[in-house]
Design an enzyme around this catalytic site. Structure first.
Site, PDB file in Angstrom:
ATOM      1  N   CYS A  12       0.871  -1.178   0.000  1.00 23.13           N
ATOM      2  CA  CYS A  12       0.000   0.000   0.000  1.00 23.13           C
ATOM      3  C   CYS A  12       0.906   1.224   0.000  1.00 23.13           C
ATOM      4  CB  CYS A  12      -0.972  -0.026   1.178  1.00 23.13           C
ATOM      5  SG  CYS A  12      -0.184  -0.044   2.801  1.00 23.13           S
ATOM      6  N   ASN A  15       2.402   1.467   4.240  1.00 24.43           N
ATOM      7  CA  ASN A  15       2.709   0.193   4.915  1.00 24.43           C
ATOM      8  C   ASN A  15       2.474   0.275   6.428  1.00 24.43           C
ATOM      9  OD1 ASN A  15       5.600  -2.000   5.427  1.00 24.43           O
ATOM     10  ND2 ASN A  15       3.508  -2.588   5.022  1.00 24.43           N
ATOM     11  N   CYS A  17      -1.231   0.703   7.353  1.00 27.06           N
ATOM     12  CA  CYS A  17      -2.663   0.377   7.514  1.00 27.06           C
ATOM     13  C   CYS A  17      -3.059  -0.860   6.704  1.00 27.06           C
ATOM     14  CB  CYS A  17      -3.544   1.564   7.100  1.00 27.06           C
ATOM     15  SG  CYS A  17      -3.308   3.045   8.108  1.00 27.06           S
ATOM     16  N   ARG A  18      -3.231  -0.704   5.377  1.00 33.38           N
ATOM     17  CA  ARG A  18      -3.818  -1.784   4.580  1.00 33.38           C
ATOM     18  C   ARG A  18      -2.901  -2.989   4.383  1.00 33.38           C
ATOM     19  NH1 ARG A  18      -5.154   2.084  -0.266  1.00 33.38           N
ATOM     20  NH2 ARG A  18      -3.263   3.001   0.637  1.00 33.38           N
ATOM     21  N   SER A  19      -1.653  -2.752   3.973  1.00 32.67           N
ATOM     22  CA  SER A  19      -0.816  -3.929   3.658  1.00 32.67           C
ATOM     23  C   SER A  19      -0.377  -4.708   4.902  1.00 32.67           C
ATOM     24  CB  SER A  19       0.362  -3.571   2.748  1.00 32.67           C
ATOM     25  OG  SER A  19       1.206  -2.611   3.311  1.00 32.67           O
ATOM     26  N   ASP A 129      -8.147   3.717   1.218  1.00 34.94           N
ATOM     27  CA  ASP A 129      -7.179   4.188   2.212  1.00 34.94           C
ATOM     28  C   ASP A 129      -7.931   4.701   3.448  1.00 34.94           C
ATOM     29  OD1 ASP A 129      -5.305   5.545   3.661  1.00 34.94           O
ATOM     30  OD2 ASP A 129      -4.479   6.650   1.965  1.00 34.94           O
TER      31      ASP A 129
HETATM   32  P1  4NP Z   1      -1.732   2.795   4.063  1.00 40.23           P
HETATM   33  O1  4NP Z   1      -2.382   4.146   4.665  1.00 40.23           O
HETATM   34  O2  4NP Z   1      -1.201   3.159   2.687  1.00 40.23           O
HETATM   35  O3  4NP Z   1      -2.857   1.854   4.022  1.00 40.23           O
HETATM   36  O4  4NP Z   1      -0.617   2.412   5.038  1.00 40.23           O
HETATM   37  C1  4NP Z   1      -1.707   5.389   4.726  1.00 40.23           C
HETATM   38  C2  4NP Z   1      -0.773   5.594   5.712  1.00 40.23           C
HETATM   39  C3  4NP Z   1      -0.133   6.827   5.786  1.00 40.23           C
HETATM   40  C4  4NP Z   1      -0.459   7.829   4.890  1.00 40.23           C
HETATM   41  C5  4NP Z   1      -1.393   7.600   3.895  1.00 40.23           C
HETATM   42  C6  4NP Z   1      -2.024   6.376   3.811  1.00 40.23           C
HETATM   43  N1  4NP Z   1       0.173   9.101   4.990  1.00 40.23           N
HETATM   44  O5  4NP Z   1      -0.174   9.993   4.206  1.00 40.23           O
HETATM   45  O6  4NP Z   1       1.048   9.288   5.836  1.00 40.23           O
END
Ligand code: 4NP
Length: 162
Positions: A12, A15, A17-19, A129
């Site tokens: 994702c 790294n 939340c989703r992955s 997201d």
């Molecule tokens: P992820 O979520 O891609 O599922 O880990 C996010 C985590 C951090 C951010 C965006 C999405 N950020 O902008 O910091």
């Protein structure tokens, strides 16, 4: 049949939340099916903003409510991942675009797939997201991942039998 472990990398943006959640869900499914010795599962981000951090506390709490402990630390995707892994699974179209741009050769490109293309019962075209939203977003992520990881495992296992 393939020799050695089947290696899956979930990807994702951050790294956190989703992955990491996909990694946890997939590891549990593999364990429940008794295939632990056949798979290696990891996760990474297309961005390095959160390198070294554990999964987001909201994601960990939501996973924990389903009996899943997320233990990964954020790391960015590296060029070696495209050679090491057999399946590179992105969560949304932006992840896929970034991965395809970084892929070093045609063999790597063929390893890149979208998580929701393996969905069984749910019909989402990406894993949204959840970072800037509320608890519902984290719950939805887990619902989509539990469904799509099941489909991914069935797809891989049936390809081994052929
Ligand atoms: P992820 O979520 O891609 O599922 O880990 C996010 C985590 C951090 C951010 C965006 C999405 N950020 O902008 O910091």
């Amino acid at each position: 049949m393939k020799q050695g472990k089947i290696k899956i990398l979930f990807v994702c943006l951050g790294n956190i939340c989703r992955s990491p959640a996909a990694e946890g869900v997939m590891k549990r499914l593999i364990k429940e099916a008794g295939y632990e010795s056949r798979f290696f599962v990891d996760s990474a981000g297309t961005a390095a903003y959160h390198e070294g951090e554990p999964a987001d506390s909201r994601m960990r709490m939501c996973a924990s409510s389903r009996g899943l402990k997320l233990t990964s630390r954020s790391r960015p995707v590296g060029i070696e991942d495209f050679y090491d892994f057999d399946y590179i699974i992105g969560m949304d179209n932006s992840n896929l675009d970034d991965l395809k741009r970084e892929a070093p050769d045609v063999e790597s490109l063929a390893k890149i797939h979208k998580m929701t293309d393996y969905s069984c019962k749910l019909s989402y075209d990406h894993v949204p997201d959840p970072y800037y939203g509320g608890t519902d977003g984290f719950t939805l992520v887990l619902n989509i991942l539990e469904d799509a990881c099941r489909g991914l495992m069935e797809s891989i296992i049936s390809s081994l039998d052929n």
